[in-house]
Design an enzyme around this catalytic site. Structure first.
Site, PDB file in Angstrom:
ATOM      1  N   GLU A   1       0.641  -1.347   0.076  1.00 38.59           N
ATOM      2  CA  GLU A   1      -0.009   0.026   0.031  1.00 38.59           C
ATOM      3  C   GLU A   1       0.829   1.225  -0.001  1.00 38.59           C
ATOM      4  O   GLU A   1       1.749   1.216   0.692  1.00 38.59           O
ATOM      5  CB  GLU A   1      -0.742   0.047   1.192  1.00 38.59           C
TER       6      GLU A   1
ATOM      7  N   LYS B   1     -10.047   2.095  -1.653  1.00 39.62           N
ATOM      8  CA  LYS B   1     -10.049   1.535   0.010  1.00 39.62           C
ATOM      9  C   LYS B   1     -11.170   1.942   0.426  1.00 39.62           C
ATOM     10  O   LYS B   1     -11.553   3.100   0.479  1.00 39.62           O
ATOM     11  CB  LYS B   1      -8.726   1.895   0.478  1.00 39.62           C
TER      12      LYS B   1
ATOM     13  N   CYS C   1      -4.979  -2.960   3.695  1.00 37.44           N
ATOM     14  CA  CYS C   1      -4.384  -2.579   4.763  1.00 37.44           C
ATOM     15  C   CYS C   1      -5.622  -2.585   6.116  1.00 37.44           C
ATOM     16  O   CYS C   1      -5.916  -3.703   6.330  1.00 37.44           O
ATOM     17  CB  CYS C   1      -3.680  -1.175   5.055  1.00 37.44           C
TER      18      CYS C   1
END
Length: 266
Positions: free
Chosen positions: A40, A111, A146
């Site tokens: 990421e 995300k 993440c």
């Protein structure tokens, strides 16, 4: 299937463009792999919040161009990690890019869960809304990033959409490394899927990174785990094990909650 996770180190003394070129060279070195994964926000560092606005780029910006070519040169499926994406019509997004072996964009994932508790990414980035899967020859990837790892319902949704290999680039901090390993195994076990979780090494804005990228099989067994520093973690696995695991131990069939709501008669 052979996968290589590139646990690149983010060094604040290295320019973003230099790191882009270095990451591309590392991707090219993985020719022969089926899938290559970067972490990421490796261009800036996941905790270098003040860099997001300065280094944000359009979806088809410099990182896209360099990574598309690297995927094509290596002949691999490439999850190029994520970039700070500047949407001309809206906010910044933490956006992952997945390229085919011909260098075409196969998927982009914004995300969904933003980290920071009213600081950092949580206020600087917009939230994605769509689950993303990518069909590869022989399997389907489910894409998450993440902090998403802490939200099991996202992975349930990916499994329901056909994902068998869950790919999670991250910039996870060293101080919560135990959670990283625990949650990667949990997501694998509860969805009876492979998990490929690729983190950064180095230090972002004073926050030491966990590294320890990890590959977990559908039984929760750790097939491989990296150390703390920059390295390439390569593992071979059989995606067909997902179907056999789900057949031998059909726990997913016993789900009660979280399915489509029951139909109520008036």
């Amino acid at each position: 299937m052979r996968a290589s996770l590139i646990q690149i180190a983010v060094d604040e003394d290295e320019s973003v463009e230099a790191r882009r070129q270095r990451a591309a060279a590392l991707v090219r070195e993985q020719a022969g792999a089926d899938l290559v994964v970067l972490p990421e926000l490796w261009t800036t560092g996941a905790f270098a919040y003040e860099e997001f606005g300065r280094e944000a780029e359009p979806l088809e910006g410099p990182t896209y161009d360099v990574m598309a070519k690297a995927a094509s040169d290596a002949g691999v499926w490439l999850h190029a990690g994520s970039i700070p994406e500047r949407d001309p019509e809206g906010p910044l997004y933490n956006t992952s890019l997945v390229f085919s072996p011909s260098g075409e964009l196969a998927a982009a994932y914004r995300k969904i869960h933003r980290f920071g508790f009213d600081k950092g990414e949580a206020v600087l980035m917009g939230a994605g809304r769509e689950l993303v899967t990518v069909r590869l020859p022989g399997t389907t990837l489910g894409v998450a990033t993440c902090y998403d790892l802490r939200f099991p319902e996202l992975f349930r949704g990916l499994a329901d959409a056909g994902a068998e290999v869950l790919v999670i680039p991250a910039g996870w901090p060293e101080r919560r490394r135990a959670h990283w390993t625990l949650l990667a195994q949990a997501r694998a076990v509860e969805n009876q899927a492979f998990v490929l979780a690729c983190g950064t090494a180095g230090t972002h804005a004073g926050v030491p990174q966990a590294g320890h990228s990890i590959v977990v099989d559908p039984w929760g067994e750790v097939l491989a785990q990296a150390g703390a520093g920059e390295e390439v973690l390569t593992v071979e696995f059989d995606p067909a094990k997902v179907a056999t695991t789900r057949d031998q131990f059909p726990a997913l069939k016993d789900r009660v909650l979280g399915l489509a709501p029951p139909h109520h008669h008036d």
